[in-house]
Structure formats: C-alpha cells, structure tokens
Design a protein around this motif. Structure first.
Motif, PDB file in Angstrom:
ATOM      1  N   GLU A  56       0.827  -1.205   0.000  1.00 21.91           N
ATOM      2  CA  GLU A  56       0.000   0.000   0.000  1.00 21.91           C
ATOM      3  C   GLU A  56       0.865   1.261   0.000  1.00 21.91           C
ATOM      4  OE1 GLU A  56      -3.781   1.805   2.524  1.00 21.91           O
ATOM      5  OE2 GLU A  56      -2.369   0.467   3.554  1.00 21.91           O
ATOM      6  N   TRP A  60       1.175   4.287  -3.066  1.00 22.64           N
ATOM      7  CA  TRP A  60       1.115   5.731  -2.916  1.00 22.64           C
ATOM      8  C   TRP A  60       2.390   6.386  -3.439  1.00 22.64           C
ATOM      9  CZ3 TRP A  60      -3.258   8.010  -2.583  1.00 22.64           C
ATOM     10  CH2 TRP A  60      -4.329   7.412  -1.939  1.00 22.64           C
ATOM     11  N   ASP A  63       2.199   6.683  -7.021  1.00 22.56           N
ATOM     12  CA  ASP A  63       1.290   7.774  -7.394  1.00 22.56           C
ATOM     13  C   ASP A  63       1.911   9.144  -7.173  1.00 22.56           C
ATOM     14  OD1 ASP A  63      -0.683   6.039  -8.201  1.00 22.56           O
ATOM     15  OD2 ASP A  63      -1.827   6.154  -6.336  1.00 22.56           O
ATOM     16  N   LYS A  65       3.236  10.386  -4.240  1.00 23.50           N
ATOM     17  CA  LYS A  65       3.057  10.977  -2.909  1.00 23.50           C
ATOM     18  C   LYS A  65       4.343  10.886  -2.090  1.00 23.50           C
ATOM     19  CE  LYS A  65      -1.329  11.669  -3.611  1.00 23.50           C
ATOM     20  NZ  LYS A  65      -1.740  12.963  -4.075  1.00 23.50           N
ATOM     21  N   GLU A  69       2.825  13.088   2.877  1.00 22.73           N
ATOM     22  CA  GLU A  69       1.469  13.029   2.292  1.00 22.73           C
ATOM     23  C   GLU A  69       0.816  11.680   2.551  1.00 22.73           C
ATOM     24  OE1 GLU A  69       2.016  16.072  -1.498  1.00 22.73           O
ATOM     25  OE2 GLU A  69       2.696  13.987  -1.716  1.00 22.73           O
ATOM     26  N   ILE A  70       1.595  10.613   2.439  1.00 22.85           N
ATOM     27  CA  ILE A  70       1.052   9.271   2.706  1.00 22.85           C
ATOM     28  C   ILE A  70       0.612   9.171   4.159  1.00 22.85           C
ATOM     29  CG2 ILE A  70       1.575   6.802   2.774  1.00 22.85           C
ATOM     30  CD1 ILE A  70       3.628   7.347   0.488  1.00 22.85           C
ATOM     31  N   ILE A  72      -0.454  11.522   6.084  1.00 19.38           N
ATOM     32  CA  ILE A  72      -1.714  12.259   6.246  1.00 19.38           C
ATOM     33  C   ILE A  72      -2.884  11.461   5.671  1.00 19.38           C
ATOM     34  CG2 ILE A  72      -2.986  14.319   5.497  1.00 19.38           C
ATOM     35  CD1 ILE A  72      -0.240  15.809   5.636  1.00 19.38           C
ATOM     36  N   ILE A  73      -2.696  10.909   4.472  1.00 19.58           N
ATOM     37  CA  ILE A  73      -3.770  10.152   3.810  1.00 19.58           C
ATOM     38  C   ILE A  73      -4.199   8.961   4.660  1.00 19.58           C
ATOM     39  CG2 ILE A  73      -4.275   8.644   1.832  1.00 19.58           C
ATOM     40  CD1 ILE A  73      -2.415  10.560   0.182  1.00 19.58           C
ATOM     41  N   LEU A  74      -3.213   8.235   5.211  1.00 21.52           N
ATOM     42  CA  LEU A  74      -3.512   7.003   5.956  1.00 21.52           C
ATOM     43  C   LEU A  74      -3.671   7.222   7.455  1.00 21.52           C
ATOM     44  CD1 LEU A  74      -1.063   4.580   4.104  1.00 21.52           C
ATOM     45  CD2 LEU A  74      -3.518   4.917   3.705  1.00 21.52           C
ATOM     46  N   ASN A  75      -3.534   8.494   7.881  1.00 25.28           N
ATOM     47  CA  ASN A  75      -3.676   8.837   9.297  1.00 25.28           C
ATOM     48  C   ASN A  75      -2.712   8.029  10.176  1.00 25.28           C
ATOM     49  OD1 ASN A  75      -4.766  10.381  11.368  1.00 25.28           O
ATOM     50  ND2 ASN A  75      -6.297   8.810  11.867  1.00 25.28           N
ATOM     51  N   LYS A  78       4.628   9.714   9.958  1.00 20.42           N
ATOM     52  CA  LYS A  78       5.588   9.627   8.858  1.00 20.42           C
ATOM     53  C   LYS A  78       6.595   8.509   9.120  1.00 20.42           C
ATOM     54  CE  LYS A  78       9.145  12.259   6.416  1.00 20.42           C
ATOM     55  NZ  LYS A  78      10.253  11.354   6.621  1.00 20.42           N
TER      56      LYS A  78
END
Length: 110
Positions: A56, A60, A63, A65, A69-70, A72-75, A78
């Motif tokens: 996963e 990202w 894509d 990211k 950013e990843i 943030i997207i997946l909560n 880092k």
C-alpha cells in the motif's frame, strides 16, 4: 525460439512467406505473454513477499506521494510510512522507494 513444422513435407520458402504475418503475430503474442506472466512469476520467487501495508505504501509512492502526504492520507505517522517503505526496499533488493515502486510494478504486486 519458435519452431514450426508440418506433417510429411518440408516447408518451402513460399510457404514461410505466405504464413509470415501469422508467424510474426504468434511470436509477438507469445513474447508478450511470457513477459507479463512467466518472468514476473520467476522474479517474484527471488524476493520476499511484501505485506499488504508495504504494498500500500509503495502504491502511494508510485502515485507520486511523499512520505508526509502518505502519512496524512492514511492517518499514521511519517515514521510508520518510512518504516514500511524501508522494509519494502530491503525485500525488493533496491536502493530507494522509487526503484521499489518500479520493481513492485514489474512483479505485478501493484
């Protein structure tokens, strides 16, 4: 290598020229299937399997990211993203996350 034979007689040059488009198509079709199915399966056995989370993260990355950013997207943090990406890099025997994403695509993991 593609070998063509016919029963009870030799191929003549005119026979080969007549069937050349079909033979070229057959060769190209086989080569494409081999490249898409056989090679990735052979390569996949050379590498440790990625976890679903590692895959996963690489999706990202593919894509475009960043780790921030990843996260943030997946909560997640880092550090968690970097941990999974680092594991994928080791398992795929590459030097960075871009190469890991490319290798995963080549292996039909992504």
């Amino acid at each position: 290598m593609l070998t063509v034979a016919q029963e009870k007689k030799q191929f003549m040059t005119k026979d080969i020229l007549h069937k050349q488009p079909l033979l070229v198509w057959l060769n190209n079709t086989f080569s494409s299937a081999y490249a898409e199915i056989v090679i990735p399966n052979k390569l996949r056995g050379m590498y440790s399997e990625l976890t679903s989370r590692e895959a996963e993260m690489l999706k990202w990355c593919a894509d475009g990211k960043t780790s921030d950013e990843i996260a943030i997207i997946l909560n997640v943090k880092k550090r968690t993203v970097d941990f999974h990406i680092a594991n994928a890099i080791v398992k795929l025997n590459v030097s960075n996350k871009t190469a890991a994403a490319v290798r995963a695509i080549q292996l039909n993991i992504l």
